[in-house]
Scaffold this motif. Sequence first.
Motif, mmCIF file in Angstrom:
data_model
loop_
_atom_site.group_PDB
_atom_site.id
_atom_site.type_symbol
_atom_site.label_atom_id
_atom_site.label_comp_id
_atom_site.label_asym_id
_atom_site.label_seq_id
_atom_site.Cartn_x
_atom_site.Cartn_y
_atom_site.Cartn_z
ATOM 1 N N MET A 1 3.390 22.475 9.063
ATOM 2 C CA MET A 1 3.479 21.659 7.886
ATOM 3 C C MET A 1 2.210 20.952 7.403
ATOM 4 S SD MET A 1 6.591 19.400 9.730
ATOM 5 C CE MET A 1 7.316 20.350 11.067
ATOM 6 N N ALA A 2 2.132 21.008 6.247
ATOM 7 C CA ALA A 2 0.905 20.685 5.719
ATOM 8 C C ALA A 2 0.944 19.306 4.869
ATOM 9 C CB ALA A 2 0.341 21.816 4.802
ATOM 10 N N TYR A 3 0.799 18.089 5.687
ATOM 11 C CA TYR A 3 1.060 17.078 5.173
ATOM 12 C C TYR A 3 -0.406 16.355 4.656
ATOM 13 C CZ TYR A 3 5.863 16.927 6.405
ATOM 14 O OH TYR A 3 7.142 17.463 6.636
ATOM 15 N N LYS A 4 -0.720 15.704 3.632
ATOM 16 C CA LYS A 4 -1.951 15.124 3.566
ATOM 17 C C LYS A 4 -1.717 13.724 2.707
ATOM 18 C CE LYS A 4 -3.938 17.627 -0.511
ATOM 19 N NZ LYS A 4 -4.841 18.441 -0.936
ATOM 20 N N LEU A 5 -2.643 13.023 2.955
ATOM 21 C CA LEU A 5 -2.583 11.768 1.958
ATOM 22 C C LEU A 5 -3.717 12.012 0.795
ATOM 23 C CD1 LEU A 5 -3.240 9.083 4.878
ATOM 24 C CD2 LEU A 5 -0.988 9.805 3.463
ATOM 25 N N VAL A 6 -3.038 11.556 -0.435
ATOM 26 C CA VAL A 6 -3.998 11.673 -1.786
ATOM 27 C C VAL A 6 -3.913 10.064 -2.231
ATOM 28 C CG1 VAL A 6 -3.957 12.525 -3.888
ATOM 29 C CG2 VAL A 6 -3.020 14.002 -1.811
ATOM 30 N N GLN A 7 -5.046 9.769 -2.903
ATOM 31 C CA GLN A 7 -5.165 8.574 -3.319
ATOM 32 C C GLN A 7 -5.657 8.812 -4.963
ATOM 33 O OE1 GLN A 7 -9.245 7.498 -2.091
ATOM 34 N NE2 GLN A 7 -9.328 6.771 -4.009
ATOM 35 N N ASP A 8 -5.521 7.698 -5.882
ATOM 36 C CA ASP A 8 -5.819 7.711 -7.075
ATOM 37 C C ASP A 8 -6.081 6.122 -7.203
ATOM 38 O OD1 ASP A 8 -6.926 8.192 -9.591
ATOM 39 O OD2 ASP A 8 -4.891 8.901 -10.141
ATOM 40 N N PHE A 9 -6.922 5.797 -8.351
ATOM 41 C CA PHE A 9 -7.149 4.309 -8.509
ATOM 42 C C PHE A 9 -7.530 4.021 -10.015
ATOM 43 C CE2 PHE A 9 -10.949 6.780 -7.219
ATOM 44 C CZ PHE A 9 -11.972 6.277 -8.168
ATOM 45 N N GLU A 10 -7.579 2.913 -10.355
ATOM 46 C CA GLU A 10 -7.932 2.238 -11.860
ATOM 47 C C GLU A 10 -9.023 1.194 -11.543
ATOM 48 O OE1 GLU A 10 -6.348 0.438 -15.586
ATOM 49 O OE2 GLU A 10 -5.172 1.500 -14.501
ATOM 50 N N TYR A 11 -10.303 1.214 -12.081
ATOM 51 C CA TYR A 11 -11.047 0.171 -11.749
ATOM 52 C C TYR A 11 -10.974 -0.862 -12.910
ATOM 53 C CZ TYR A 11 -15.849 -2.198 -11.687
ATOM 54 O OH TYR A 11 -16.582 -3.002 -11.788
ATOM 55 N N LYS A 12 -10.645 -2.018 -12.535
ATOM 56 C CA LYS A 12 -10.326 -3.315 -13.433
ATOM 57 C C LYS A 12 -11.594 -4.109 -13.620
ATOM 58 C CE LYS A 12 -6.447 -3.258 -13.787
ATOM 59 N NZ LYS A 12 -5.573 -2.479 -14.921
ATOM 60 N N GLY A 13 -12.711 -3.725 -12.964
ATOM 61 C CA GLY A 13 -13.941 -4.566 -13.200
ATOM 62 C C GLY A 13 -14.195 -5.451 -12.276
ATOM 63 N N LYS A 14 -15.249 -5.923 -12.147
ATOM 64 C CA LYS A 14 -15.883 -6.937 -11.365
ATOM 65 C C LYS A 14 -15.633 -6.669 -9.803
ATOM 66 C CE LYS A 14 -15.723 -10.595 -14.682
ATOM 67 N NZ LYS A 14 -15.157 -12.022 -15.223
ATOM 68 N N ASP A 15 -15.877 -5.423 -9.437
ATOM 69 C CA ASP A 15 -15.521 -4.927 -8.124
ATOM 70 C C ASP A 15 -14.403 -5.122 -7.607
ATOM 71 O OD1 ASP A 15 -18.125 -3.989 -7.779
ATOM 72 O OD2 ASP A 15 -19.005 -5.997 -6.911
ATOM 73 N N TRP A 16 -13.339 -4.939 -8.554
ATOM 74 C CA TRP A 16 -11.865 -5.014 -8.028
ATOM 75 C C TRP A 16 -11.205 -3.614 -8.333
ATOM 76 C CZ3 TRP A 16 -10.064 -7.855 -4.696
ATOM 77 C CH2 TRP A 16 -8.821 -7.992 -4.361
ATOM 78 N N TRP A 17 -10.217 -3.136 -7.914
ATOM 79 C CA TRP A 17 -9.411 -1.830 -8.187
ATOM 80 C C TRP A 17 -8.050 -2.139 -8.023
ATOM 81 C CZ3 TRP A 17 -14.225 -1.880 -6.458
ATOM 82 C CH2 TRP A 17 -15.338 -1.135 -6.903
ATOM 83 N N GLU A 18 -7.102 -1.513 -8.707
ATOM 84 C CA GLU A 18 -5.843 -1.300 -8.286
ATOM 85 C C GLU A 18 -5.826 0.388 -7.917
ATOM 86 O OE1 GLU A 18 -3.050 -1.867 -11.760
ATOM 87 O OE2 GLU A 18 -3.506 -3.963 -11.748
ATOM 88 N N TRP A 19 -5.145 0.467 -6.759
ATOM 89 C CA TRP A 19 -5.045 1.823 -6.091
ATOM 90 C C TRP A 19 -3.673 2.189 -5.435
ATOM 91 C CZ3 TRP A 19 -4.536 2.035 -0.718
ATOM 92 C CH2 TRP A 19 -4.938 0.920 -0.032
ATOM 93 N N TRP A 20 -3.599 3.232 -5.238
ATOM 94 C CA TRP A 20 -2.382 3.910 -4.761
ATOM 95 C C TRP A 20 -2.625 4.853 -4.043
ATOM 96 C CZ3 TRP A 20 -3.276 2.685 -9.669
ATOM 97 C CH2 TRP A 20 -3.714 3.641 -10.563
ATOM 98 N N ILE A 21 -1.791 5.343 -2.807
ATOM 99 C CA ILE A 21 -2.097 6.329 -1.968
ATOM 100 C C ILE A 21 -0.695 6.945 -1.421
ATOM 101 C CG2 ILE A 21 -1.917 4.784 0.014
ATOM 102 C CD1 ILE A 21 -4.178 6.856 1.463
ATOM 103 N N TRP A 22 -0.615 8.319 -1.459
ATOM 104 C CA TRP A 22 0.949 8.835 -1.012
ATOM 105 C C TRP A 22 0.642 10.058 -0.335
ATOM 106 C CZ3 TRP A 22 -1.851 9.209 -5.592
ATOM 107 C CH2 TRP A 22 -2.100 10.395 -6.244
ATOM 108 N N VAL A 23 1.872 10.761 0.212
ATOM 109 C CA VAL A 23 1.585 11.847 0.963
ATOM 110 C C VAL A 23 2.225 13.053 0.049
ATOM 111 C CG1 VAL A 23 3.081 12.921 2.821
ATOM 112 C CG2 VAL A 23 2.690 10.793 3.028
#
Length: 100
Positions: free
Chosen positions: A1-23
């Motif tokens: 079984m090949a499970y891995k975690l993957v992420q993405d993000f959006e830079y919002k400015g001023k050292d702040w990000w919205e981010w998400w992670i999934w399998v």
Amino acid sequence: MAYKLVQDFEYKGKDWWEWWIWVEAPDEELDRIEYVEYTLHPTFPSPVREVHDRASKFRLETSGWGIFTVYATLAFKNGDVQKLEHTLELRDDKGIPTFR
């Protein structure tokens, strides 16, 4: 079984990000998971979070800053568990990684 975690993000400015992670895995493998328990950096409010949404590939959405390791426990419907980890790296709008 090949499970891995993957992420993405959006830079919002001023050292702040919205981010998400999934399998990431084939659909038949994802169907075996009952839920995923994510453990974030201890500075997060409620750093341990469960996601039960199979349709989103057990996607966790949040926001913040920094580079840290996200730990995930995949809880399978048959009672088994599998542990994964992923180094969350966020970059600014110029592609420069955060240093914290």
